[in-house]
Design an enzyme around this catalytic site. Structure first.
Site, mmCIF file in Angstrom:
data_model
loop_
_atom_site.group_PDB
_atom_site.id
_atom_site.type_symbol
_atom_site.label_atom_id
_atom_site.label_comp_id
_atom_site.label_asym_id
_atom_site.label_seq_id
_atom_site.Cartn_x
_atom_site.Cartn_y
_atom_site.Cartn_z
ATOM 1 N N HIS A 108 42.320 -15.560 0.291
ATOM 2 C CA HIS A 108 42.347 -16.385 1.496
ATOM 3 C C HIS A 108 42.631 -15.566 2.759
ATOM 4 O O HIS A 108 42.368 -16.029 3.865
ATOM 5 C CB HIS A 108 43.365 -17.524 1.358
ATOM 6 C CG HIS A 108 44.796 -17.102 1.440
ATOM 7 N ND1 HIS A 108 45.587 -16.938 0.328
ATOM 8 C CD2 HIS A 108 45.589 -16.820 2.497
ATOM 9 C CE1 HIS A 108 46.798 -16.587 0.706
ATOM 10 N NE2 HIS A 108 46.837 -16.506 2.015
ATOM 11 N N ASP A 138 42.760 -16.241 -6.193
ATOM 12 C CA ASP A 138 43.202 -15.846 -4.849
ATOM 13 C C ASP A 138 43.475 -14.347 -4.765
ATOM 14 O O ASP A 138 44.431 -13.896 -4.141
ATOM 15 C CB ASP A 138 44.439 -16.633 -4.420
ATOM 16 C CG ASP A 138 44.697 -16.543 -2.923
ATOM 17 O OD1 ASP A 138 43.727 -16.305 -2.179
ATOM 18 O OD2 ASP A 138 45.858 -16.693 -2.503
ATOM 19 N N GLY A 209 52.011 -14.034 7.038
ATOM 20 C CA GLY A 209 51.820 -12.595 7.214
ATOM 21 C C GLY A 209 52.225 -11.804 5.989
ATOM 22 O O GLY A 209 51.772 -10.684 5.777
ATOM 23 N N ASN A 210 53.118 -12.377 5.155
ATOM 24 C CA ASN A 210 53.486 -11.738 3.888
ATOM 25 C C ASN A 210 52.371 -11.881 2.846
ATOM 26 O O ASN A 210 52.362 -11.173 1.840
ATOM 27 C CB ASN A 210 54.745 -12.361 3.287
ATOM 28 C CG ASN A 210 56.018 -11.799 3.873
ATOM 29 O OD1 ASN A 210 56.757 -12.483 4.561
ATOM 30 N ND2 ASN A 210 56.277 -10.529 3.590
ATOM 31 N N SER A 211 51.474 -12.806 3.073
ATOM 32 C CA SER A 211 50.434 -13.107 2.100
ATOM 33 C C SER A 211 49.621 -11.867 1.742
ATOM 34 O O SER A 211 49.111 -11.172 2.612
ATOM 35 C CB SER A 211 49.504 -14.182 2.660
ATOM 36 O OG SER A 211 48.699 -14.713 1.651
ATOM 37 N N LEU A 266 36.849 -24.145 -22.235
ATOM 38 C CA LEU A 266 36.952 -24.995 -23.421
ATOM 39 C C LEU A 266 36.058 -26.218 -23.302
ATOM 40 O O LEU A 266 35.466 -26.656 -24.289
ATOM 41 C CB LEU A 266 38.409 -25.421 -23.619
ATOM 42 C CG LEU A 266 38.774 -26.105 -24.939
ATOM 43 C CD1 LEU A 266 38.432 -25.225 -26.125
ATOM 44 C CD2 LEU A 266 40.265 -26.459 -24.946
ATOM 45 N N GLY A 267 35.992 -26.797 -22.104
ATOM 46 C CA GLY A 267 35.104 -27.940 -21.903
ATOM 47 C C GLY A 267 35.746 -29.283 -22.181
ATOM 48 O O GLY A 267 35.120 -30.157 -22.790
ATOM 49 N N VAL A 268 37.000 -29.445 -21.751
ATOM 50 C CA VAL A 268 37.685 -30.726 -21.923
ATOM 51 C C VAL A 268 38.344 -31.136 -20.609
ATOM 52 O O VAL A 268 38.690 -30.288 -19.789
ATOM 53 C CB VAL A 268 38.766 -30.664 -23.025
ATOM 54 C CG1 VAL A 268 38.142 -30.450 -24.390
ATOM 55 C CG2 VAL A 268 39.805 -29.583 -22.721
ATOM 56 N N ILE A 270 41.720 -32.959 -19.443
ATOM 57 C CA ILE A 270 43.013 -33.201 -20.084
ATOM 58 C C ILE A 270 43.943 -33.957 -19.151
ATOM 59 O O ILE A 270 43.711 -34.035 -17.948
ATOM 60 C CB ILE A 270 43.672 -31.877 -20.512
ATOM 61 C CG1 ILE A 270 43.826 -30.941 -19.305
ATOM 62 C CG2 ILE A 270 42.907 -31.223 -21.645
ATOM 63 C CD1 ILE A 270 44.551 -29.647 -19.602
#
Length: 467
Positions: A108, A138, A209-211, A266-268, A270
């Site tokens: 980001h 990210d 700014g720490n990001s 996996l295709g679920v 949940i």
């Protein structure tokens, strides 16, 4: 005698303070060695839209002020709606992982940038190439043209323990190489919309700014990338979150080699298992990931997983919360077989699933349902047959639609008009007649699971018939 007692007390206090001071970590050497490899990152971006900023909206339509916001500054377009020049803006931090110029930061921080500028500790400013960037984790990998650069030492985030001291170096509000310290508050935190990162939670003071900056352990090793904060005020509140370096480096290696990141699938769909659902499924405690829907042509369908199965373990790791499962699945390479422990009809079972490749997420357009003729049943619901058009709209093969909800067990369970009931007490609902037959056989005083599809989202709810 009194003077002697006072002297003893004074000495005890001094010794106590000395012992306490000796137990506190000394960060001076760590900062001296690590700081040169920490950089400030600025970007040149196209001018922002003149539309006012949209508020953060919650699931019920309420405005959520500054919750889980990434650490970048967004210009308030309401103050100045004139076209803006392309000027560098200090957005975040990063750190060098190789002497030939590779460095890590957050996705980001550099997302949408026309140009990325890296300012080194010696004040040099170099334009960086974006080697690759992964929105789901990210993480972004950059490259600058320079040699013999100072680098950080990488650690293993899996070795971190809750209560351990950690330190962050970054550029909060543009103040380069600011140092803050704290402890690890928790591990493997799942945050909203961040399903593939088991975050490290700390109480290290982190601000805009720490990001993208590094999180160090006391050995001077990077164990995470500072990524998010939980805040109501826009500033530090003692809840900071970092991407584990193990996850970040796996992403970076894939970005460097392939330019993109692959994850297991996996295709679920949940949902969480609460106390009432745990009782209805015969579980000892509310834990696991309840399968609300098995996606067609998915690894889960091929392996025989079913709607109503509760996943307790994945590759030997316990699934305490449903949010744990995406972390585990995402780490498995597509094509590998994973052992999945489930509970089905009250019995535990282990199923081998060949994990697939996580596809792009497409939004499904859903139309508003219209009521159809109804009928009576012991749950005091007015239900009707599900016609082919609605089956296609809601992507269900069978079920009944709820036309109205009267006072009774259905209303107590939270059912609403428009819900599609596809399963009750482990049995598929194929028609109004089958629904009435299943509901008539329910025992009083016992909660049973009911699977519904509400506005396109499948879920299980517990239904209890009075004694």
């Amino acid at each position: 005698m009194k003077h002697l007692i006072r002297l003893i007390i004074s000495l005890s206090i001094v010794i106590s303070f000395s012992v306490s001071a000796a137990e506190l970590p000394d960060f001076k050497s760590l900062v001296k060695e690590a700081s040169p490899a920490v950089v400030n990152i600025s970007t040149v971006q196209k001018s922002q839209s003149s539309n006012p900023l949209h508020p953060f909206i919650g699931p019920n339509g309420e405005e959520i002020p500054e919750m889980f916001r990434h650490f970048f500054r967004i210009p308030d377009s309401r103050k100045d709606q004139r076209p803006r020049r392309k000027t560098p803006q200090s957005l975040g931090s990063g750190f060098i992982i190789s002497s030939d110029g590779y460095l890590l930061t957050n996705h980001h921080v550099i997302s949408g940038a026309d140009k990325v500028i890296v300012r080194l500790a010696d004040r040099r400013e170099l334009e960086a190439e974006v080697v690759g960037s992964d929105e789901r984790s990210d993480v972004a990998l950059l490259k600058i043209e320079a040699d013999d650069l100072p680098t950080v030492e990488l650690g293993e985030s899996k070795e971190l323990e809750v209560g351990e001291w950690v330190l962050a170096i970054g550029s909060p509000f543009g103040f380069d190489h600011s140092v803050t310290a704290g402890i690890v508050s928790a591990k493997e935190r799942a945050l909203a919309n961040e399903t593939y990162v088991p975050f490290i939670q700390t109480d290290v003071a982190i601000n805009p700014g720490n990001s993208g900056g590094p999180l160090f352990n006391l050995n001077g090793e990077v164990v995470g990338i500072n990524s998010q904060i939980y805040t109501r005020s826009g500033g530090f509140m003692g809840l900071s979150f970092a991407i584990p370096i193990d996850v970040a480096m796996d992403v970076a290696d894939q970005l460097k080699e392939d330019g993109f990141v692959t994850r297991g699938w996996l295709g679920v769909i949940i949902q969480e298992v609460n106390r009432d659902l745990a009782e209805s499924f015969g579980l000892e405690k509310p834990a696991g990931a309840l399968i609300a829907k098995v996606l067609p042509s998915s690894p889960a369908e091929d392996a025989g997983l079913q709607e109503g199965d509760v996943i307790l373990k994945f590759e030997g790791s316990e699934v305490n919360l449903s949010s744990d499962l995406p972390h585990f699945v995402g780490r498995v390479k597509p094509g590998e077989t994973a052992r999945v422990e489930i509970v089905r009809s009250g019995k535990k079972k282990i199923i081998g699933v060949e994990i697939g490749l996580l596809p792009n997420q497409d939004e499904i357009a859903l139309a508003q349902q219209q009521p159809v003729p109804g009928s009576d049943n012991p749950l005091n619901l007015d239900v009707a047959e599900l016609d082919p058009e609605r089956k296609k709209q809601w992507q269900v093969t069978s079920g009944v639609i709820v036309k109205s909800v009267k006072q009774g067990p259905g209303a107590d369970a939270g059912l609403m008009a428009g819900d599609v009931i596809t399963m009750l007490n482990g049995e598929k609902v194929t028609s109004v007649r089958s629904f009435n037959a299943i509901s008539a056989s329910l025992q009083g005083g016992k909660a049973v699971p009911m699977r519904i599809v509400r506005r396109g989202s499948p879920m299980f709810i517990p239904v209890k018939i009075p004694e």
